[in-house]
Scaffold this active site. Structure first.
Site, PDB file in Angstrom:
ATOM      1  N   LYS A  78       0.852  -1.188   0.000  1.00  0.00           N
ATOM      2  CA  LYS A  78       0.000   0.000   0.000  1.00  0.00           C
ATOM      3  C   LYS A  78       0.890   1.241   0.000  1.00  0.00           C
ATOM      4  O   LYS A  78       1.912   1.291   0.696  1.00  0.00           O
ATOM      5  CB  LYS A  78      -0.880  -0.024   1.254  1.00  0.00           C
ATOM      6  CG  LYS A  78      -1.962   1.056   1.305  1.00  0.00           C
ATOM      7  CD  LYS A  78      -2.860   0.843   2.534  1.00  0.00           C
ATOM      8  CE  LYS A  78      -3.977   1.861   2.641  1.00  0.00           C
ATOM      9  NZ  LYS A  78      -4.856   1.617   3.798  1.00  0.00           N
ATOM     10  N   SER A 153      -9.729   1.573   2.861  1.00  0.00           N
ATOM     11  CA  SER A 153      -8.873   2.320   1.971  1.00  0.00           C
ATOM     12  C   SER A 153      -7.799   1.506   1.257  1.00  0.00           C
ATOM     13  O   SER A 153      -7.212   1.980   0.289  1.00  0.00           O
ATOM     14  CB  SER A 153      -8.201   3.437   2.764  1.00  0.00           C
ATOM     15  OG  SER A 153      -7.295   2.891   3.705  1.00  0.00           O
ATOM     16  N   SER A 177      -9.768  -0.692   7.165  1.00  0.00           N
ATOM     17  CA  SER A 177      -9.211  -0.493   5.821  1.00  0.00           C
ATOM     18  C   SER A 177      -8.466  -1.673   5.215  1.00  0.00           C
ATOM     19  O   SER A 177      -8.109  -1.627   4.042  1.00  0.00           O
ATOM     20  CB  SER A 177      -8.287   0.730   5.805  1.00  0.00           C
ATOM     21  OG  SER A 177      -9.048   1.917   5.711  1.00  0.00           O
TER      22      SER A 177
END
Lengths: 476, 96
Positions: A78, A153, A177
């Site tokens: 990420k 996210s 997330s």
């Protein structure tokens, strides 16, 4: 069968039996990204030369008889995890051109273990969102249906793993997330106990809630990655003095006699009927395998979303003060020092990030501090106590991970409150620091549904063991 | 309760966010909607609970006092938008 179909554990076995080389595995995944990612939009940056160099290094480790189970295995990261020398954008204009001078601890551990990084994945700006639509680089699409969100996210990481562009990815989880996008993409996502994975080098959103964790296509793969990144780190003062997550008992759990609690607050009106039905039918199958299931009530759950959207923005408004255009990132000139900082922040942060900074600043400001921030921390204390009490009677708490399946892109982006309500099921684990995993448990409207399993503090091994047994029961 | 435009402007100043007039209006509406919803937590009885600032509360975390190499100057400055003579160059903070 293509190598991209294989799990991390299978790839690892093939690497060690020399059926395949690390550069070969890296190349097929880079090819898959080249072929698929224009459509999915999971990655923000891919640097094939760096990936192949890492793969060659991994192969040298294997040739010397060194390395572990992730040596030569591709991992996506990420893009809020610092990677030395390569862009780390947090999907924000305010970090355009930024290349960290250091690795996050989790990244450094994987690098030392010989894992191969295939690229940095898309996210809601600074991990603030539930749909990956708040990225300045555009939304990621759900591989199950390209018109829908992958969740967020960590939507880029979830879509990359789901679409076989990498067997594993790291995400970060502040209010769900990792788990929510895993649920919406039909994969496994695990948030370890707060403090079992160092947060050093994770760009901070809400420091008392943030935790790095793995996404994979099954429980064993997620567990392998959790093991590799966990352990005490002196550079994070909230890091627990515990050893690495131990996988020796992963496959030794049984469902017979297991005590599961299902909180009615997470199966109620907020939950879409199709999701509820799917999760209840999975729970019934666990009962048929000998698990005991009881309905319980944890009343503070109903206040979780509010509590989260006070505490997380309050912490974010403080953490994001560092982005001032003075030491890194672009600078927009304004009048004097304050004007320059305000111009830079005002123009380069996106709407949702500014909204959360505004909420947090307001909640912490004179006259409102007690009514919002202190009150929210008291609710947090009560919620944690309710969960801890339940863990005295039950092994784990089960629920849907998300009250809905993957929703159409654009459908909720105009309705910030509705979007925030979707975090209902995942927030409590962050509030209390509990380990929590989402694994696929079936389909509703042809889209994946996630089952969440939450355990007590430091119960990571147990949660993974139970999830492994649940995964087998649901597959059988 | 309702948050006025002046208050929104004040919060934006505290947060060092230079916002356009239409953004201020949008945030006024959003803050009012969210904070209105947030009133719900006043309903829950939390009188028995001390505020909890952290998930897993650790006390007195000390590190050993050992000198270690830090970031070198060149690396620290590499991302800076403006530098001069090995230093960050920033707008004037205190006028003469």
């Amino acid at each position: 069968m293509s190598l991209t179909e294989l799990t991390a554990a299978e790839l690892s076995a093939k690497l060690r039996s020399r059926d395949v080389s690390a550069p070969e595995i890296a190349r097929v995944h880079l090819d898959r990204i080249a072929e698929r990612d224009a459509e999915i939009g999971a990655f923000l940056s891919v640097e094939p030369e760096l990936t192949l160099a890492q793969a060659e290094n991994a192969q040298r480790m294997l040739d010397r008889g060194e390395g572990g189970r992730l040596t030569g295995v591709p991992v996506a990261l990420k893009d809020n995890l610092s990677t030395v020398g390569t862009p780390t954008t947090c999907a924000s204009l305010i970090l355009e051109g930024y290349r960290p001078p250091f690795d996050a601890t989790a990244v450094a551990l994987l690098r030392a273990a010989g894992a191969v990084f295939v690229g940095k994945t898309n996210l809601d700006e600074f991990a603030m969102g539930t749909s990956t639509e708040n990225s300045v680089f555009g939304s990621t699409r759900n591989p199950w249906d390209l018109t829908r969100s992958p969740g967020g996210s960590s939507g880029g990481s979830a879509a990359a793993v789901c679409d076989h562009m990498a067997p594993l990815a790291l995400g970060s989880d502040t209010g769900g997330s990792i788990r929510q996008p895993a649920a919406l993409c039909g994969i496994v996502g695990f948030k370890p106990t707060y403090g079992r994975v160092s947060r050093y080098g994770l760009v901070a959103f809400a420091s008392s809630l943030d935790q790095i964790g793995p996404l994979g296509r099954n429980v064993e793969d997620a567990a392998l990655l959790a093991h590799a990144i966990s352990g005490h780190d002196p550079t994070d003062s909230t890091s627990l003095p515990d050893s690495q997550i131990d996988l020796s008992g992963l496959k030794g759990g049984a469902l017979r006699g297991l005590r599961l609690a299902a909180p009615r607050e997470l199966f109620g009106e907020a939950c879409h009927p199709g999701v509820r039905e799917c999760v209840l039918s999975a729970v019934d199958r666990l009962r048929a395998e000998g698990a005991e299931v009881a309905e319980i009530s944890l009343p503070s759950i109903d206040y979780g979303v509010t509590t989260y959207y006070i505490i997380a923005p309050a912490e974010a408004s403080s953490n994001l003060a560092r982005f001032d255009g003075l030491r890194y990132g672009p600078r927009l000139e304004g009048e004097g020092h304050v004007g320059t900082v305000a111009a830079t922040r005002g123009r380069l942060f996106g709407h949702e990030v500014k909204a959360r900074i505004m909420i947090g600043t307001y909640a912490l400001s004179a006259g409102y501090y007690d009514a919002y921030y202190v009150r929210a921390q008291q609710v947090r204390a009560r919620m944690t106590a309710e969960f801890e009490h339940a863990f005295g009677e039950f092994d784990v708490i089960v629920s849907p991970t998300s009250p809905v399946v993957a929703f159409p892109l654009g459908e909720l982006s105009h309705d910030p409150l509705a979007l925030k309500m979707l975090d209902l099921c995942t927030i409590p684990a962050n509030m209390g620091g509990f380990p929590a995993i989402s694994l696929p448990c079936g389909l509703s409207e042809g889209l994946p549904v996630g089952l969440q399993i939450v355990g007590p503090i430091r119960g990571d091994e147990r949660v993974l063991q139970i999830a492994y047994a649940v995964e087998r029961a649901l597959a059988g | 309760m309702s948050i006025s435009l002046d208050e929104v402007q004040h919060v934006a100043r505290l947060a060092r966010l230079d916002l356009e007039p239409e953004e201020l209006l949008a945030f006024q509406a959003e803050l009012n909607a969210l904070l209105g919803h947030f009133q719900d937590i006043q309903a829950l009885d939390v009188s028995e609970f001390e505020p909890r600032p952290h998930a897993v509360v650790l006390h007195d975390v000390f590190g050993d006092d050992i000198a270690r190499p830090g970031l070198d100057r060149e690396d620290a400055l590499r991302n800076a938008p403006r530098t001069r003579a090995g230093l960050f160059l920033v707008p004037t903070i205190i006028e003469d």
